[in-house]
Scaffold this motif. Structure first.
Motif, short mmCIF file in Angstrom:
data_model
loop_
_atom_site.label_atom_id
_atom_site.label_comp_id
_atom_site.label_asym_id
_atom_site.label_seq_id
_atom_site.Cartn_x
_atom_site.Cartn_y
_atom_site.Cartn_z
N UNK A 75 0.83 -1.20 0.00
CA UNK A 75 0.00 0.00 0.00
C UNK A 75 0.87 1.26 0.00
N UNK A 76 1.95 1.25 0.75
CA UNK A 76 2.84 2.41 0.81
C UNK A 76 3.41 2.75 -0.56
N UNK A 77 3.65 1.73 -1.37
CA UNK A 77 4.16 1.96 -2.73
C UNK A 77 3.05 2.48 -3.64
N UNK A 78 1.87 1.86 -3.55
CA UNK A 78 0.75 2.20 -4.44
C UNK A 78 0.04 3.50 -4.06
N UNK A 79 -0.11 3.73 -2.74
CA UNK A 79 -0.87 4.89 -2.28
C UNK A 79 -0.33 5.36 -0.93
N UNK A 80 0.76 6.16 -0.96
CA UNK A 80 1.40 6.58 0.29
C UNK A 80 0.46 7.32 1.25
N UNK A 81 -0.47 8.10 0.72
CA UNK A 81 -1.40 8.83 1.58
C UNK A 81 -2.32 7.87 2.33
#
Length: 131
Positions: free
Chosen positions: A49-55
Motif C-alpha cells: 500500500x505504501x508503494x501504491x498509495x502513500x497517503x
C-alpha cells in the motif's frame, strides 16, 4: 517458524509459505501467534500500500494503536542493523537460489503473499479459517 514448517510440508514457494504461516498463526488459540499473524500481514500489505498509495498508507498506519506502531518501529530498527554490503550479498545469493529453484520472481516472491492475503480476506472477510 510457521513459514519454515510449511516448507517442510512441501510448500516451497515463498509467498505460499508466508500465506500458510500467517493463516496458521491467525487460527491459533495463542494470542501472541494471532498478533504475530496480523502484524506480519500488516507488514506485507502495508508495504504494498505504501508503494501504491502513500497517503492511504499514512492514514491507515495512523489508525494502528500505539503499541503496534512501536512494535513495527522496533521491527524496522532490528532489520536496519543488517543493511549494508553483507545484506546486499545475501539478498543476491538468495535471489539467485530462488530463481534456480523455480521461483522466477526471486526474493520478490516473499512479497507476493499480499495478493494471496487480499484474495483470501475478500472471500472470507477474515484470516481465520471457517469465519
Amino acid at each position: 517458524m510457521c513459514h519454515e514448517l510449511s516448507h517442510l510440508r512441501g510448500f516451497m514457494l515463498e509467498d505460499e509459505a508466508n500465506f500458510i504461516g500467517i493463516l496458521a498463526c491467525a487460527d491459533s488459540d495463542n494470542l501472541y501467534f494471532q498478533y504475530s499473524a496480523y502484524v506480519s500481514a500488516w507488514v506485507y500489505v502495508g508495504n504494498s500500500l505504501a508503494i501504491e498509495n502513500p497517503e492511504a498508507f499514512t492514514t491507515l498506519y495512523g489508525s494502528l494503536n500505539a503499541r503496534t506502531r512501536r512494535d513495527l518501529q522496533y521491527n524496522n530498527a532490528y532489520w536496519d542493523q543488517y543493511r549494508g554490503k553483507l545484506a546486499e550479498t545475501h539478498e543476491k545469493v538468495n535471489d539467485t537460489y530462488l530463481k534456480a529453484n523455480n521461483q522466477p520472481a526471486g526474493t520478490k516472491t516473499y512479497d507476493m503473499v499480499t495478493e494471496l492475503l487480499l484474495s483470501y480476506y475478500d472471500q472470507h472477510e477474515s484470516l481465520i479459517a471457517g469465519s
